[in-house]
Design a protein around this motif. Structure first.
Motif, PDB file in Angstrom:
ATOM      1  N   ARG A 206       0.790  -1.104   0.142  1.00 15.14           N
ATOM      2  CA  ARG A 206       0.070   0.151  -0.074  1.00 15.14           C
ATOM      3  C   ARG A 206       0.809   1.410  -0.057  1.00 15.14           C
ATOM      4  NH1 ARG A 206      -5.420  -1.021   1.621  1.00 15.14           N
ATOM      5  NH2 ARG A 206      -5.773  -3.027   1.371  1.00 15.14           N
ATOM      6  N   ASP A 207       0.119   2.385  -0.018  1.00 18.49           N
ATOM      7  CA  ASP A 207       0.766   3.579  -0.209  1.00 18.49           C
ATOM      8  C   ASP A 207      -0.026   4.515   0.778  1.00 18.49           C
ATOM      9  OD1 ASP A 207       1.901   6.095  -0.708  1.00 18.49           O
ATOM     10  OD2 ASP A 207       2.130   5.734  -2.678  1.00 18.49           O
ATOM     11  N   TYR A 208       0.529   5.381   1.626  1.00 20.56           N
ATOM     12  CA  TYR A 208      -0.066   6.294   2.478  1.00 20.56           C
ATOM     13  C   TYR A 208      -0.370   7.486   2.044  1.00 20.56           C
ATOM     14  CZ  TYR A 208       0.281   2.908   6.676  1.00 20.56           C
ATOM     15  OH  TYR A 208       0.394   1.967   7.525  1.00 20.56           O
ATOM     16  N   HIS A 209       0.259   7.832   0.780  1.00 25.98           N
ATOM     17  CA  HIS A 209       0.219   9.034  -0.087  1.00 25.98           C
ATOM     18  C   HIS A 209       0.330  10.122   1.225  1.00 25.98           C
ATOM     19  CE1 HIS A 209      -1.259   7.075  -3.397  1.00 25.98           C
ATOM     20  NE2 HIS A 209      -2.030   6.484  -2.566  1.00 25.98           N
ATOM     21  N   LEU A 210       1.234  10.263   1.890  1.00 29.72           N
ATOM     22  CA  LEU A 210       1.546  11.257   2.865  1.00 29.72           C
ATOM     23  C   LEU A 210       2.104  12.575   2.385  1.00 29.72           C
ATOM     24  CD1 LEU A 210       3.730   9.176   5.532  1.00 29.72           C
ATOM     25  CD2 LEU A 210       1.296   9.329   5.178  1.00 29.72           C
ATOM     26  N   THR A 211       1.377  13.602   3.170  1.00 31.30           N
ATOM     27  CA  THR A 211       1.773  15.181   2.657  1.00 31.30           C
ATOM     28  C   THR A 211       2.119  15.706   3.994  1.00 31.30           C
ATOM     29  OG1 THR A 211      -0.431  15.764   2.921  1.00 31.30           O
ATOM     30  CG2 THR A 211       0.106  14.951   0.705  1.00 31.30           C
TER      31      THR A 211
ATOM     32  N   ASN B  95      -7.640   2.589   5.967  1.00 29.26           N
ATOM     33  CA  ASN B  95      -6.793   3.706   6.534  1.00 29.26           C
ATOM     34  C   ASN B  95      -5.424   3.344   6.818  1.00 29.26           C
ATOM     35  OD1 ASN B  95      -6.827   3.193   9.213  1.00 29.26           O
ATOM     36  ND2 ASN B  95      -8.646   4.429   9.491  1.00 29.26           N
TER      37      ASN B  95
ATOM     38  N   GLN C  41       7.813   5.539   4.471  1.00 28.43           N
ATOM     39  CA  GLN C  41       7.171   6.817   3.544  1.00 28.43           C
ATOM     40  C   GLN C  41       7.245   8.175   4.483  1.00 28.43           C
ATOM     41  OE1 GLN C  41       3.558   5.487   2.282  1.00 28.43           O
ATOM     42  NE2 GLN C  41       4.289   3.863   1.315  1.00 28.43           N
TER      43      GLN C  41
ATOM     44  N   LEU D  12       9.174  11.502   2.977  1.00 27.37           N
ATOM     45  CA  LEU D  12       8.769  12.658   3.051  1.00 27.37           C
ATOM     46  C   LEU D  12       9.603  13.889   3.696  1.00 27.37           C
ATOM     47  CD1 LEU D  12       6.337  14.633   2.393  1.00 27.37           C
ATOM     48  CD2 LEU D  12       5.318  13.748   4.616  1.00 27.37           C
TER      49      LEU D  12
END
Length: 322
Positions: free
Chosen positions: A30-35, A57, A87, A91
Motif C-alpha cells: 500500500r501507499d499512505y500518500h503522505l503530505t 486507512n 514513507q 517525506l
C-alpha cells in the motif's frame, strides 16, 4: 505496571475494532500518500484520520510531526507500521532537503506511535524509561494485534525499542528552544514537546481534538493535571495526538471536558452498583456530538476503567464490628 493486564485491555479494544473492519487479505503493497502540512516556520505535521484502525486507512490515525532545525531534523512519533515509517522518512528527506535526522521521539508506548521505528537510525530513537519498558514488554503483542487489524499494511513490521532515555529538559537545537516535558495520564509516561521559538506545542496523546480520547492505559487524575500544565505554556499552535491542529487551547478544554464527564459518570455508576452492560447504555451528552467515535470509545473506557472503580465500591469495610 502489570503489562500483561494492560495489554489485555488494549487487545480487547483492538479486537473490537478489528471485527468491525474485517476483510480478506490484500497482497498489494500500500501507499499512505503522505503530505506534510507546514504549521509554523520549519514545523510540519502529517495529520491522521479521526477514524478507528482499519484496512481502509492503514492505521493512519496518529499525527506525526517533524521540526527542521539548522542542526538537523527532530521527529515526533513514527506511526503505525514500517511502511509508514519508510514513507514518512522519505517525506522528511524531501521536505528538509536531505538534512540528517538527529532525534526521533516516541511519545508513549501505544503502537501507532512507535511501529515506524525501523525506518530510522537506532541511535536517534528516544523515549522515557517507562515507555522503553512498556515497548519492551508489550511490543510484540502490540505488533501481532496490529497485523490482525491492518493486514499487509504491516508487512515486515517489527517493534524496535529505543535505547536512549529521554528526560525532561530544555535545549536549544539548531536555533529552536525546545522544552521536553515528561507527564502522565494517557499512559504512565507521556512526552510533550514545546517549541518556544515557533510557539508550537506537540502534545501527543495527552490531547485529542474532535476525536474521543482513548483510555487503555489511562489514569484520569494525572491526565487532567497534565492538561493544566500544558495550558500554562504560552503556545500559539497545538498539535494533538489525534485530530486537527488548532491555534488555541480548545482541544485541551475539549479533552479535559470529556475526561471529567467520563470519570464522574463511571464513579456515579459504580456507587449505584450498575453492571457494565447497564453502563454501556448510559447517555452521552449532546455537547460531545462533534467528537468522532464517542459511543465506541465510551464503551471501551468502561471496559478499561470501570472494573477497578466497581471493585473499589465493593471492598469490605475496614471498620471492625464488635
Amino acid at each position: 505496571m502489570n503489562w500483561r493486564a494492560a495489554w489485555a485491555g488494549l487487545a480487547l479494544l483492538a479486537m473490537t475494532v478489528g471485527r468491525a473492519h474485517a476483510e480478506p487479505p490484500d497482497p498489494v503493497r500500500r501507499d499512505y500518500h503522505l503530505t506534510a502540512r507546514q504549521i509554523a516556520d520549519s514545523s510540519y505535521v502529517v495529520e491522521g484520520s479521526t477514524e478507528d484502525f482499519s484496512r481502509a486507512n492503514g492505521g493512519l490515525m496518529v499525527n506525526s510531526a517533524f521540526i527542521v532545525t539548522d542542526e538537523g531534523v527532530i521527529v515526533l512519533d513514527t506511526g503505525p507500521s514500517r511502511l509508514f515509517g519508510e514513507q514518512f522518512h522519505a517525506l522528511i528527506d524531501r521536505t528538509s532537503g536531505g538534512k540528517p535526522i538527529v532525534q526521533v521521539i516516541n511519545s508513549h508506548l501505544h503502537p501507532d506511535h512507535f511501529l515506524g521505528n525501523q525506518a530510522f537510525a537506532p541511535e536517534t530513537l528516544t523515549a522515557t524509561s517507562e515507555t522503553i519498558a512498556g515497548i519492551s514488554a508489550a511490543g510484540e503483542d502490540f505488533t501481532t494485534n496490529m497485523y490482525r487489524l491492518l493486514g499487509n499494511w504491516m508487512l515486515d513490521t517489527e517493534p524496535v525499542v529505543p535505547k536512549t532515555v529521554l528526560q525532561a529538559h530544555t535545549a536549544v537545537v539548531g536555533g529552536h528552544r525546545l522544552h521536553y516535558l515528561t507527564l502522565a495520564g494517557h499512559s504512565d509516561s507521556d512526552v510533550a514537546l514545546f517549541d518556544e521559538t515557533t510557539g508550537v506545542l506537540y502534545a501527543a496523546d495527552l490531547v485529542f481534538h474532535d476525536r474521543t480520547p482513548t483510555t487503555p492505559h489511562a489514569d484520569i487524575a494525572p491526565w487532567l493535571a497534565a492538561l493544566e500544565a500544558l495550558e500554562a505554556l504560552k503556545f500559539k499552535v497545538v498539535v494533538p495526538g489525534h485530530g486537527p491542529v488548532a491555534q488555541d487551547a480548545g482541544p485541551l478544554h475539549q479533552t479535559a471536558d470529556w475526561l471529567r464527564w467520563l470519570d464522574g459518570t463511571l464513579r456515579q455508576a459504580a456507587r449505584q452498583g450498575l453492571s457494565e452492560a447497564e453502563v454501556f447504555r448510559l447517555p452521552i451528552p449532546e455537547r460531545f456530538a462533534a467528537l468522532s467515535l464517542t459511543r465506541a470509545e465510551f464503551e471501551r473506557s468502561v471496559v478499561h476503567l470501570y472494573p477497578a472503580l466497581l471493585r473499589g465500591q465493593l471492598q469490605p469495610s475496614a471498620t471492625k464490628v464488635e
